[in-house]
Design an enzyme around this catalytic site. Structure first.
Site, PDB file in Angstrom:
ATOM      1  N   ASP A   1      -0.481  -1.613  -0.198  1.00  0.00           N
ATOM      2  CA  ASP A   1      -0.013  -0.213  -0.024  1.00  0.00           C
ATOM      3  C   ASP A   1       0.840  -0.222   1.417  1.00  0.00           C
ATOM      4  O   ASP A   1       0.493  -0.970   2.344  1.00  0.00           O
ATOM      5  CB  ASP A   1      -1.013   0.758   0.088  1.00  0.00           C
ATOM      6  CG  ASP A   1      -1.570   1.194  -1.339  1.00  0.00           C
ATOM      7  OD1 ASP A   1      -0.997   0.941  -2.140  1.00  0.00           O
ATOM      8  OD2 ASP A   1      -2.862   1.437  -1.249  1.00  0.00           O
TER       9      ASP A   1
ATOM     10  N   ASP B   1       2.921   3.626  -6.904  1.00  0.00           N
ATOM     11  CA  ASP B   1       2.289   4.873  -6.891  1.00  0.00           C
ATOM     12  C   ASP B   1       3.248   5.997  -6.846  1.00  0.00           C
ATOM     13  O   ASP B   1       3.284   7.145  -7.527  1.00  0.00           O
ATOM     14  CB  ASP B   1       1.641   4.974  -5.620  1.00  0.00           C
ATOM     15  CG  ASP B   1       0.427   3.923  -5.569  1.00  0.00           C
ATOM     16  OD1 ASP B   1      -0.126   3.716  -6.577  1.00  0.00           O
ATOM     17  OD2 ASP B   1       0.008   3.575  -4.347  1.00  0.00           O
TER      18      ASP B   1
END
Length: 159
Positions: free
Chosen positions: A118, A136
């Site tokens: 991330d 995401d």
């Protein structure tokens, strides 16, 4: 006659999103140590190297076998819905392609690395939103488009 499937467009979207997701994650993983952060827009957007071995917000951390099974089922269901439910619905097909790319992007990370990279770090009205990635974002946009497609579809059936 209405075209039932927009395979070339949705396949392009899926592949492009997947490549972009994997390339950006690889760049972050190779060029930044975990915890390193660069300011893009002060007090709003940062690139921060982070790893997540769970789902959104780190829930179910460390449950890789669960994620493998769920992701395979979800990917299969997305193909099923694309074929059975999205016929003739361009927006739904795009939405499903985004969902597929997002799910597959994070699945690849879990398979190869046991965790997801991330790096998109935002602060919205002083709320430090959890760090996320391109997959995401693809999932989120896909869900929004599914809802919009369903809304338009339900309006058509009432007319």
């Amino acid at each position: 006659m209405k075209k039932p499937y927009f395979v070339s467009i949705t396949l392009f979207i899926t592949i492009a999103v997947l490549i972009l997701d994997q390339v950006t994650k690889a760049v972050i993983a190779k060029s930044m140590a975990i915890g390193d952060s660069y300011t893009v827009i002060p007090k709003f957007l940062y690139i921060t190297s982070h790893r997540n071995n769970g789902a959104a917000w780190g829930i179910l951390s460390g449950r890789m076998s669960f994620f493998f099974i769920v992701t395979i089922v979800v990917l299969g269901l997305l193909v099923f819905f694309y074929i059975k439910e999205a016929k003739g619905n361009f927006l739904m097909q795009v939405a499903i392609s985004l969902l597929f790319a997002g799910a597959l992007g994070n699945f690849i990370d879990r398979m190869l690395h046991g965790e997801v990279v991330d790096f998109i770090d935002t602060k919205i009205f002083s709320y430090d939103f959890p760090i996320f990635n391109g997959a995401d974002s693809s999932l989120t946009i896909g869900v929004i488009l599914v809802l919009i497609a369903l809304l338009f579809d339900s309006r058509k059936s009432k007319v």
